[in-house]
Motif scaffolding. Structure first.
Motif, mmCIF file in Angstrom:
data_model
loop_
_atom_site.group_PDB
_atom_site.id
_atom_site.type_symbol
_atom_site.label_atom_id
_atom_site.label_comp_id
_atom_site.label_asym_id
_atom_site.label_seq_id
_atom_site.Cartn_x
_atom_site.Cartn_y
_atom_site.Cartn_z
ATOM 1 N N THR A 126 5.333 0.281 -2.029
ATOM 2 C CA THR A 126 4.497 0.011 -3.200
ATOM 3 C C THR A 126 3.020 -0.138 -2.856
ATOM 4 O O THR A 126 2.196 -0.261 -3.757
ATOM 5 N N ALA A 127 2.684 -0.118 -1.560
ATOM 6 C CA ALA A 127 1.276 -0.216 -1.162
ATOM 7 C C ALA A 127 0.544 1.042 -1.635
ATOM 8 O O ALA A 127 1.055 2.156 -1.489
ATOM 9 N N PRO A 128 -0.655 0.881 -2.225
ATOM 10 C CA PRO A 128 -1.381 2.038 -2.771
ATOM 11 C C PRO A 128 -1.597 3.161 -1.756
ATOM 12 O O PRO A 128 -1.412 4.334 -2.085
ATOM 13 N N TRP A 129 -1.962 2.834 -0.528
ATOM 14 C CA TRP A 129 -2.228 3.886 0.454
ATOM 15 C C TRP A 129 -0.947 4.612 0.859
ATOM 16 O O TRP A 129 -0.975 5.804 1.146
ATOM 17 N N VAL A 130 0.189 3.914 0.848
ATOM 18 C CA VAL A 130 1.472 4.549 1.176
ATOM 19 C C VAL A 130 1.855 5.518 0.060
ATOM 20 O O VAL A 130 2.336 6.623 0.324
ATOM 21 N N LYS A 131 1.611 5.123 -1.189
ATOM 22 C CA LYS A 131 1.900 6.011 -2.324
ATOM 23 C C LYS A 131 1.088 7.305 -2.215
ATOM 24 O O LYS A 131 1.596 8.388 -2.487
ATOM 25 N N VAL A 132 -0.180 7.181 -1.811
ATOM 26 C CA VAL A 132 -1.041 8.362 -1.672
ATOM 27 C C VAL A 132 -0.505 9.277 -0.568
ATOM 28 O O VAL A 132 -0.435 10.504 -0.733
ATOM 29 N N VAL A 133 -0.097 8.694 0.553
ATOM 30 C CA VAL A 133 0.427 9.484 1.667
ATOM 31 C C VAL A 133 1.719 10.190 1.257
ATOM 32 O O VAL A 133 1.900 11.381 1.523
ATOM 33 N N ILE A 134 2.605 9.470 0.572
ATOM 34 C CA ILE A 134 3.870 10.066 0.132
ATOM 35 C C ILE A 134 3.607 11.206 -0.852
ATOM 36 O O ILE A 134 4.204 12.282 -0.757
ATOM 37 N N LYS A 135 2.684 10.991 -1.788
ATOM 38 C CA LYS A 135 2.358 12.031 -2.766
ATOM 39 C C LYS A 135 1.804 13.266 -2.065
ATOM 40 O O LYS A 135 2.160 14.392 -2.405
ATOM 41 N N ALA A 136 0.951 13.069 -1.070
ATOM 42 C CA ALA A 136 0.371 14.199 -0.333
ATOM 43 C C ALA A 136 1.462 14.967 0.416
ATOM 44 O O ALA A 136 1.466 16.206 0.425
ATOM 45 N N ILE A 137 2.399 14.257 1.010
ATOM 46 C CA ILE A 137 3.491 14.912 1.736
ATOM 47 C C ILE A 137 4.366 15.705 0.780
ATOM 48 O O ILE A 137 4.741 16.849 1.051
ATOM 49 N N LEU A 138 4.698 15.101 -0.358
ATOM 50 C CA LEU A 138 5.535 15.788 -1.337
ATOM 51 C C LEU A 138 4.831 17.016 -1.913
ATOM 52 O O LEU A 138 5.452 18.064 -2.111
#
Length: 105
Positions: free
Chosen positions: A82-94
């Motif tokens: 749920t950390a904002p930076w983790v969400k950004v990384v996951i979105k970029a990978i997807l």
């Protein structure tokens, strides 16, 4: 009397079969039946230090979504999904994975 002998013979065969068969633990089959992350890390990790990220959806093995980052120094770190930076990384990978799939079609 014949029925008792038949039942005993079948029971002996079942017990012998159970004794001789060797079970394979589920962990050897690559199936983990518990959560892998005991605690999570939410502080920012620079992407240049991350070698790989594994995303595991929640399911019968674990009720939590798990994000495990393998760092370039070999350590594995469980990230807070749920950390904002983790969400950004996951979105970029997807997004990158989706683009790769579309380019192969």
């Amino acid at each position: 009397m014949n029925a008792k002998v038949d039942v005993c013979a079948v029971l002996a065969l079942v017990l012998l079969s159970a004794t001789l068969t060797e079970g394979i633990p589920l962990a050897r089959m690559g199936t983990e039946l518990r959560c892998q992350c005991i605690s999570t890390h939410s502080r920012f990790i620079p992407p240049k230090k991350i070698q790989d990220i594994q995303l595991t959806q929640s399911g019968p093995h674990c009720q939590n979504v798990e994000v495990i980052a393998t760092l370039k120094d070999g350590r594995e770190v469980c990230l807070e999904p749920t950390a904002p930076w983790v969400k950004v990384v996951i979105k970029a990978i997807l997004n990158k994975a989706q683009a790769n799939i579309e380019s192969q079609l």
